[in-house]
Write a protein that holds these residues in place. Structure first.
Motif, PDB file in Angstrom:
ATOM      1  N   ARG A  13       0.829  -1.206   0.000  1.00  0.00           N
ATOM      2  CA  ARG A  13       0.000   0.000   0.000  1.00  0.00           C
ATOM      3  C   ARG A  13       0.872   1.268   0.000  1.00  0.00           C
ATOM      4  O   ARG A  13       0.370   2.356   0.280  1.00  0.00           O
ATOM      5  CB  ARG A  13      -0.931   0.013   1.217  1.00  0.00           C
ATOM      6  N   ASP A  14       2.143   1.113  -0.317  1.00  0.00           N
ATOM      7  CA  ASP A  14       3.073   2.249  -0.309  1.00  0.00           C
ATOM      8  C   ASP A  14       2.725   3.195  -1.460  1.00  0.00           C
ATOM      9  O   ASP A  14       2.852   2.854  -2.643  1.00  0.00           O
ATOM     10  CB  ASP A  14       4.512   1.740  -0.446  1.00  0.00           C
ATOM     11  N   GLU A  15       2.323   4.406  -1.103  1.00  0.00           N
ATOM     12  CA  GLU A  15       1.845   5.390  -2.080  1.00  0.00           C
ATOM     13  C   GLU A  15       2.943   5.853  -3.031  1.00  0.00           C
ATOM     14  O   GLU A  15       2.644   6.362  -4.125  1.00  0.00           O
ATOM     15  CB  GLU A  15       1.254   6.604  -1.357  1.00  0.00           C
ATOM     16  N   THR A  16       4.204   5.690  -2.641  1.00  0.00           N
ATOM     17  CA  THR A  16       5.297   6.097  -3.528  1.00  0.00           C
ATOM     18  C   THR A  16       5.494   5.105  -4.664  1.00  0.00           C
ATOM     19  O   THR A  16       6.183   5.413  -5.639  1.00  0.00           O
ATOM     20  CB  THR A  16       6.614   6.247  -2.747  1.00  0.00           C
ATOM     21  N   VAL A  17       4.889   3.929  -4.558  1.00  0.00           N
ATOM     22  CA  VAL A  17       5.007   2.900  -5.596  1.00  0.00           C
ATOM     23  C   VAL A  17       3.673   2.671  -6.292  1.00  0.00           C
ATOM     24  O   VAL A  17       3.610   2.555  -7.516  1.00  0.00           O
ATOM     25  CB  VAL A  17       5.531   1.574  -4.997  1.00  0.00           C
ATOM     26  N   PHE A  18       2.592   2.627  -5.494  1.00  0.00           N
ATOM     27  CA  PHE A  18       1.268   2.325  -6.027  1.00  0.00           C
ATOM     28  C   PHE A  18       0.345   3.526  -5.794  1.00  0.00           C
ATOM     29  O   PHE A  18      -0.078   3.780  -4.664  1.00  0.00           O
ATOM     30  CB  PHE A  18       0.689   1.083  -5.350  1.00  0.00           C
ATOM     31  N   GLU A  19       0.063   4.234  -6.853  1.00  0.00           N
ATOM     32  CA  GLU A  19      -0.827   5.389  -6.745  1.00  0.00           C
ATOM     33  C   GLU A  19      -2.229   4.929  -6.339  1.00  0.00           C
ATOM     34  O   GLU A  19      -2.714   3.899  -6.803  1.00  0.00           O
ATOM     35  CB  GLU A  19      -0.881   6.114  -8.091  1.00  0.00           C
ATOM     36  N   ASN A  20      -2.871   5.713  -5.440  1.00  0.00           N
ATOM     37  CA  ASN A  20      -4.201   5.342  -4.946  1.00  0.00           C
ATOM     38  C   ASN A  20      -4.182   3.887  -4.483  1.00  0.00           C
ATOM     39  O   ASN A  20      -5.018   3.060  -4.871  1.00  0.00           O
ATOM     40  CB  ASN A  20      -5.253   5.550  -6.038  1.00  0.00           C
ATOM     41  N   ALA A  21      -3.229   3.594  -3.607  1.00  0.00           N
ATOM     42  CA  ALA A  21      -2.887   2.210  -3.269  1.00  0.00           C
ATOM     43  C   ALA A  21      -3.991   1.449  -2.550  1.00  0.00           C
ATOM     44  O   ALA A  21      -4.024   0.210  -2.599  1.00  0.00           O
ATOM     45  CB  ALA A  21      -1.615   2.191  -2.408  1.00  0.00           C
ATOM     46  N   ASP A  22      -4.898   2.141  -1.874  1.00  0.00           N
ATOM     47  CA  ASP A  22      -5.949   1.445  -1.136  1.00  0.00           C
ATOM     48  C   ASP A  22      -7.092   0.977  -2.036  1.00  0.00           C
ATOM     49  O   ASP A  22      -7.978   0.255  -1.577  1.00  0.00           O
ATOM     50  CB  ASP A  22      -6.504   2.352  -0.033  1.00  0.00           C
ATOM     51  N   ALA A  23      -7.066   1.372  -3.286  1.00  0.00           N
ATOM     52  CA  ALA A  23      -8.120   0.972  -4.224  1.00  0.00           C
ATOM     53  C   ALA A  23      -7.663  -0.186  -5.093  1.00  0.00           C
ATOM     54  O   ALA A  23      -6.473  -0.328  -5.410  1.00  0.00           O
ATOM     55  CB  ALA A  23      -8.506   2.150  -5.113  1.00  0.00           C
ATOM     56  N   ILE A  24      -8.614  -1.022  -5.474  1.00  0.00           N
ATOM     57  CA  ILE A  24      -8.354  -2.025  -6.508  1.00  0.00           C
ATOM     58  C   ILE A  24      -8.511  -1.351  -7.866  1.00  0.00           C
ATOM     59  O   ILE A  24      -9.517  -0.700  -8.130  1.00  0.00           O
ATOM     60  CB  ILE A  24      -9.318  -3.210  -6.390  1.00  0.00           C
ATOM     61  N   GLN A  25      -7.501  -1.492  -8.705  1.00  0.00           N
ATOM     62  CA  GLN A  25      -7.558  -1.014 -10.087  1.00  0.00           C
ATOM     63  C   GLN A  25      -7.158  -2.183 -10.973  1.00  0.00           C
ATOM     64  O   GLN A  25      -5.975  -2.537 -11.047  1.00  0.00           O
ATOM     65  CB  GLN A  25      -6.614   0.173 -10.300  1.00  0.00           C
ATOM     66  N   VAL A  26      -8.130  -2.793 -11.648  1.00  0.00           N
ATOM     67  CA  VAL A  26      -7.854  -4.039 -12.365  1.00  0.00           C
ATOM     68  C   VAL A  26      -6.880  -3.842 -13.518  1.00  0.00           C
ATOM     69  O   VAL A  26      -6.269  -4.808 -13.991  1.00  0.00           O
ATOM     70  CB  VAL A  26      -9.159  -4.692 -12.866  1.00  0.00           C
ATOM     71  N   ASP A  27      -6.722  -2.592 -13.982  1.00  0.00           N
ATOM     72  CA  ASP A  27      -5.768  -2.324 -15.064  1.00  0.00           C
ATOM     73  C   ASP A  27      -4.543  -1.562 -14.547  1.00  0.00           C
ATOM     74  O   ASP A  27      -3.848  -0.906 -15.328  1.00  0.00           O
ATOM     75  CB  ASP A  27      -6.443  -1.542 -16.195  1.00  0.00           C
ATOM     76  N   ARG A  28      -4.248  -1.670 -13.252  1.00  0.00           N
ATOM     77  CA  ARG A  28      -3.094  -0.974 -12.684  1.00  0.00           C
ATOM     78  C   ARG A  28      -1.822  -1.382 -13.433  1.00  0.00           C
ATOM     79  O   ARG A  28      -1.519  -2.580 -13.569  1.00  0.00           O
ATOM     80  CB  ARG A  28      -2.957  -1.310 -11.198  1.00  0.00           C
TER      81      ARG A  28
END
Length: 413
Positions: free
Chosen positions: A331-346
């Motif tokens: 959930r590290d925001e510096t790696v995964f933007e909007n990390a608390d959300a599921i984004q199936v096309d992340r």
């Protein structure tokens, strides 16, 4: 006459609000805030007093990868892989290769790795798909049931039974043993510790009979046969045998089953993403990675410092307990933007650390991905949607990050 002043009570230790080992954080799904605070403060935090003693929390992506990349400095063997400590006189040491350092770790891992090669995944695919289809076709549409029991546990337990060539009608024993083995909260109660030990020995005795039945037989593509026909694992003592069995059972059961439940629960929380996936099944491979990242089915692994060192300005001493919080790094925001959300096309979903990093990365990761992907594919073929009808019951522990039950109904889209 002089009077004796009453003995002053011992001052109570102030609870550390950033003690992320507290079981209720995971039971109530409130672990996000303390980890977010640790990451905001640099990603490293020392808790002096917890139910598991003092430990360092490594909560950011970059620091976790750094520690995992130094397995000789941060040992898996010196203190085990959970922040629960071994207790002399109560526990029995059961070595397992994930809690070993090189070179022994290397030899034992190589023994079981052939069960999870790409060619083995191809060989297993048809069977996994057939069993998944059978389970889905038996589910009621428009009627309530427990997704964890009917789908997640059943699919993963069937797979374990095949991997071990385990008696099919008794496969739920594997789930039972896995639940007892993976619950580190039991260390807080000596009576429950003893019960777990009894169940682990039951597990070992059962598998010893399976082992003995295969001695002298030709090799077969199951894990017991692979151990028997290897130099690294053919002569394990009974405790090491049980330890490695437990590793493979928990690794194959808890991780996959809790990701399968996260698919049902998580996409229900993000209906726009679910609609995107339903409209475009080609997103399934990426969605599998994203669901695993979002869930992170094992919250942490422990390492123990083998010598004094420094980590980003923090003095870590030899013997210190270091908890690697995958659940936070994912959930590290510096790696995964909007990390608390599921984004199936992340775009970078595959960068998740749910399977670990470095020499201890999960040996069965490909099989977990295969099982979850086939579940999503077969759901899409049937145009089945999971609708959550009540709150999940979560595992109250800081090691296995998962679900006890999830009430759902199926509909078609």
């Amino acid at each position: 006459m002089a009077t004796i002043a009453p003995h002053a009570p011992e001052p109570e230790m102030a609870a550390d609000p950033l003690d992320v080992s507290r079981a209720e954080l995971y039971r109530d799904d409130t672990w996000h805030a303390p980890f977010r605070e640790i990451r905001a403060k640099g990603g490293i935090h020392r808790t002096e007093h917890s139910d598991f003693g003092a430990f360092w929390s490594i909560a950011s992506y970059k620091h976790l990868v750094h520690v995992e990349s130094l397995p000789d400095l941060y040992s898996s063997e010196a203190g085990g892989i959970t922040i629960a400590d071994f207790k002399e006189g109560v526990d029995v040491k059961m070595p397992m290769f994930i809690a070993m350092d090189r070179p022994k770790h290397t030899g034992q891992r190589r023994t079981v790795a052939p069960a999870f090669t790409p060619s083995e995944m191809v060989r297993m695919t048809e069977d996994v798909r057939r069993r998944t289809a059978e389970i889905l076709d038996e589910l009621p549409v428009g009627q309530g049931f427990d997704w964890v029991d009917r789908v997640s546990i059943e699919l993963t337990t069937q797979m374990l039974a095949i991997l071990f060539d385990f008696p099919w009608e008794e496969r739920r024993k594997l789930t039972f043993w896995s639940d007892w083995a993976g619950d580190i909260e039991l260390v807080k109660n000596d009576e429950l510790r003893q019960q777990r030990l009894m169940h682990m020995f039951e597990c070992g005795a059962y598998f010893k009979n399976l082992w003995d039945s295969k001695i002298g037989k030709d090799p077969t593509p199951d894990l017991i046969s692979m151990m028997i026909h290897s130099d690294a694992m053919s002569e394990m003592d009974p405790h090491e045998f049980i330890g490695n069995l437990i590793l493979l059972i928990v690794g194959g059961n808890d991780t996959t089953r809790n990701s399968m439940t996260a698919y049902a629960y998580g996409l229900n929380q993000f209906p726009d993403e679910r609609a995107k996936l339903e409209a475009d099944p080609s997103l399934i491979p990426n969605a599998v990675q994203e669901v695993i990242r979002w869930q992170t089915p094992l919250s942490h692994m422990r390492r123990t410092a083998t010598q004094d060192t420094e980590l980003d300005g923090h003095r870590i001493r030899a013997g210190d307990k270091v908890a690697l919080w995958y659940v936070s790094a994912n959930r590290d925001e510096t790696v995964f933007e909007n990390a608390d959300a599921i984004q199936v096309d992340r775009a970078n979903a595959r960068r998740h650390l749910a399977f670990g990093h470095g020499i201890h990365r999960c040996v069965g990761a490909r099989l977990a991905e295969l099982q979850i992907a086939i579940l999503l594919e077969e759901m899409a073929k049937r145009r089945l949607r999971v609708n959550v009808t009540g709150d999940p019951v979560r595992v109250a522990a800081c090691f296995v990050h998962g679900y006890r039950s999830l009430p759902v109904e199926l509909s078609r889209y």
